[in-house]
Design an enzyme around this catalytic site. Structure first.
Site, mmCIF file in Angstrom:
data_model
loop_
_atom_site.group_PDB
_atom_site.id
_atom_site.type_symbol
_atom_site.label_atom_id
_atom_site.label_comp_id
_atom_site.label_asym_id
_atom_site.label_seq_id
_atom_site.Cartn_x
_atom_site.Cartn_y
_atom_site.Cartn_z
ATOM 1 C CB CYS A 348 97.769 -39.532 14.274
ATOM 2 S SG CYS A 348 96.350 -40.636 14.517
ATOM 3 C CB CYS A 351 98.073 -43.588 13.313
ATOM 4 S SG CYS A 351 96.433 -43.196 12.720
ATOM 5 C CG ASP A 352 102.003 -42.166 13.948
ATOM 6 O OD1 ASP A 352 101.761 -43.075 13.149
ATOM 7 O OD2 ASP A 352 102.002 -40.964 13.635
#
Length: 522
Positions: A348, A351-352
Site C-alpha cells: 500500500c 499507507c507505507d
C-alpha cells in the site's frame, strides 16, 4: 487544540454515556509533545461529564495515556496524540467500552476472542495519515475490551523513532507482541483473530457447551461481502428469501481502494465510503443476516443441501450458495518476499510510502495501480523505478505520460523480479532479469511496492471446475459446475474485473438461483 465544531459533534455522540471514563496521562515535561497532549485531552474531556483527565508527571520520557472505565483498567492505551485518522479510534474505544459502538463483533466472534489464553500485550505502530491503521487499532482495542488477558497500545511511530528503528518498522500498521511482529499492513478482525489464535491457542477447557458451534439454515448463503456479494444478497432478499451473508469483511477488496471514479452516476467516491453504503443498503432488508469476520474452512457442495463451515466451527446450510469471495493481492512468490513483508516489501503506497521519504524504491507492476503508485511515491521518494514483466506498460496512456514526465521515475520493461534481497533486517536490493537478454543484475533500493494485480479467492472450493488461473468457471447465468452453486464477480471467470460488473453479476447470480428454485432445480 480540537476544533469547536468537532467538539460539539463529540458532545452529541457522548450524550448517552452511562459509565465514567478516566483518561490517565503519564507524561514528562521533558517531552515537548506533553503540552499538546494535555491540551488535546482537556478539550476532549469537556465533551462529557462522564470523562475526566488524571495527570501523572514522570521524570523520564514517558508519554501517553490509558483509558479506565469506572476506575478499572480497560486494557486500552495510546502512546501519542490520537489525532487525524486515529481520533475515531479514541471515540470508538469509549463507545465500545460503554456497549454502544457500531463495530462490536457478534457473539460467535466474541466467543473466539474471549477464548484466547495467555498474557497478550499488543502494540500497534501507526502513522496518523494511514487510512488502514485505525481499522487495526480499533479491532485490537475491542479484543482488549472483550478479553482481560489482552491489553493493546497504539503507538504513533513518528514520536518514537528510536523504537521504530530498533524494531525495524517500515510499514504500518505494524502489530507487535513482546517485540515480535505478528502482523503488518491492512487487516480485518478475522485475520487478526486468526493470527492471535495461532500464537495463543484456546485451551481445551474453553471447549465447553457454552462454546459449541452454531448450525444455521437459510434459503441462500452468499459468501463474500464485496459489491458482487452485496448485490446478490439484496436481490435474493427482494425475492423474499432468508439470506446469510458470510464474509471476512463488508466491502471486500473495494474497501482498500482510495478513489473510485468509474461507478456510473457517482462521479467520485472512495472504497471506504462505498463499503459503508453497501452495509447501509444491506441493513434495509431484515431477511439478510450478516456474519462478518468469518473465514471458510470447509465446504460440502455436492448434495442438495450445501454446507459451509467457518473458522470457529460455525456451520451454515442452504440449498443455494452464491460464491462472491472476490480476489486478493497477488504476490511475487519469489525468494525473500515473505521474509521481508513489513521490512521493505509493501503493498500500500498510501499507507507505507511516508516511511520511504527521500529513499529509493521500486514498484513492481506496470498496470494502472502500479503506475499510480509510482506517481504518488515520486512526490516523496528520491527515486522510483517501475518494473514491468511485459515489453510495454499496461496502464492508461494518461498515467504513462504523467509517470514519464517525472524526473525521478525510471521505467524498466521486459524485467522479471527474481529475488528480494535483504540484510536480515530490511530490504537492500532486488535481483532482476532482463527478459530480452537473460542478463541478471541487482538493483539497490530501500523498498519495493508490489502492484501486480489480484488473484481469485477460490481456494476453499475444490469441488468446482476452475480455470487455469483459479477462477471459478461460470456460464452466462453465473451457474457453476454444481447445481445450486453460483459464482459472481472477481472470483469467477467473468471478464473485466470492475465494481460495476461485479454488482451486475451478483444480481444475475441471485436471479438465476431464484429461477432454479422456482423451476425445482434446487
Amino acid at each position: 487544540m480540537l476544533d469547536t465544531s468537532i467538539l460539539q459533534q463529540v458532545t452529541d455522540v457522548f450524550r448517552t454515556l452511562e459509565a465514567h471514563y478516566t483518561l490517565r496521562i503519564s507524561h514528562s515535561p521533558l517531552r515537548e509533545e506533553s503540552k499538546q497532549l494535555l491540551e488535546f485531552l482537556n478539550d476532549f474531556q469537556g465533551t462529557s461529564s462522564h470523562l475526566k483527565v488524571e495527570v501523572h508527571k514522570t521524570d523520564d520520557y514517558t508519554f501517553g495515556f490509558a483509558l479506565l472505565k469506572n476506575g478499572e483498567e480497560t486494557g486500552i492505551s495510546f502512546r501519542g496524540i490520537p489525532n487525524g485518522h486515529e481520533f475515531t479510534s479514541l471515540l470508538l474505544a469509549i463507545l465500545n467500552a460503554d456497549g454502544k459502538g457500531k463495530n462490536l463483533p457478534d457473539e460467535g466472534v466474541a466467543r473466539r476472542i474471549r477464548a484466547l489464553k495467555g498474557d497478550i500485550h499488543l502494540q500497534t505502530f501507526v502513522s496518523l495519515t494511514c487510512t488502514n491503521c485505525p481499522d487495526v487499532v480499533q479491532t485490537l482495542n475491542i479484543f482488549a475490551l472483550l478479553n482481560p488477558n489482552i491489553c493493546h497500545e497504539m503507538v504513533d511511530g513518528a514520536l518514537f523513532q528510536s523504537e521504530v528503528d530498533k524494531l525495524g518498522v517500515q510499514a504500518v500498521p505494524a502489530v507487535f507482541c513482546k517485540d515480535k511482529m505478528i502482523h503488518v499492513g491492512r487487516g480485518s478482525l478475522g485475520e487478526l483473530l486468526e493470527k492471535l489464535e495461532e500464537a495463543f491457542p484456546p485451551s481445551q477447557e474453553t471447549e465447553s457447551d457454552e462454546n459449541a458451534p452454531f448450525h444455521r439454515h437459510f434459503d441462500v448463503i452468499v459468501l463474500g461481502g464485496g459489491p458482487a456479494g452485496a448485490s446478490a444478497a439484496i436481490y435474493s432478499a427482494r425475492k423474499g428469501l432468508k439470506v446469510a451473508m458470510v464474509a471476512e469483511r463488508i466491502g471486500g477488496q473495494v474497501k482498500d481502494t482510495v478513489g473510485i471514479e468509474n461507478l456510473i452516476s457517482i462521479p467520485y467516491t472512495t472504497g471506504s465510503e462505498l463499503a459503508d453504503n453497501l452495509r447501509t443498503h444491506l441493513a434495509h432488508y431484515p431477511t439478510i443476516e450478516l456474519f462478518e469476520n468469518r473465514r471458510i474452512e470447509n465446504t460440502s457442495l455436492l448434495g442438495k443441501e450445501k454446507e459451509i463451515t467457518v473458522k470457529g466451527g460455525e456451520v451454515f446450510s442452504a440449498p443455494a450458495v452464491i460464491i462472491a469471495t472476490g480476489a486478493g493481492w497477488r504476490r511475487l512468490n519469489v525468494e525473500g518476499e515473505a521474509e521481508y513483508i513489513g521490512r521493505g516489501v509493501a503493498f500500500c503506497p498510501h499507507c507505507d510510502g511516508p516511511f520511504y521519504a527521500g529513499r529509493e524504491v521500486a514498484v513492481v507492476g506496470g498496470g494502472n495501480s502500479g503506475v499510480e503508485a509510482a506517481i504518488d511515491l515520486a512526490g516523496i521518494c528520491k527515486k522510483v523505478t517501475v518494473l514491468e514483466f511485459m515489453d510495454t506498460l499496461k496502464a492508461d496512456k494518461v498515467l504513462q505520460d504523467k509517470a514519464k514526465s517525472l524526473p525521478n521515475v525510471e521505467i524498466l520493461t521486459s524485467t522479471q523480479t527474481m529475488q528480494v534481497i535483504g540484510n536480515g533486517e530490511k530490504v537492500t536490493a532486488l535481483r532482476l532479469k532482463n527478459r530480452t537478454t537473460d542478463a541478471e543484475h541487482n538493483l539497490p533500493l530501500d523498498g519495493v511496492f508490489v502492484q501486480i494485480g489480484l488473484s481469485a479467492n477460490s481456494q476453499p472450493f475444490d469441488e468446482l471446475e476452475k480455470s487455469r488461473i483459479g477462477e471459478i468457471i461460470i456460464d452466462t447465468h453465473c451457474r457453476t459446475s454444481i447445481p445450486g452453486v453460483y459464482a459472481a464477480g472477481d472470483v469467477s471467470s467473468v471478464p473485466y474485473k470492475q465494481i460495476i460488473i461485479s454488482m451486475g453479476e451478483g444480481a444475475k447470480a441471485a436471479l438465476s438461483a431464484f429461477d432454479d428454485k422456482v423451476r425445482g432445480v434446487i
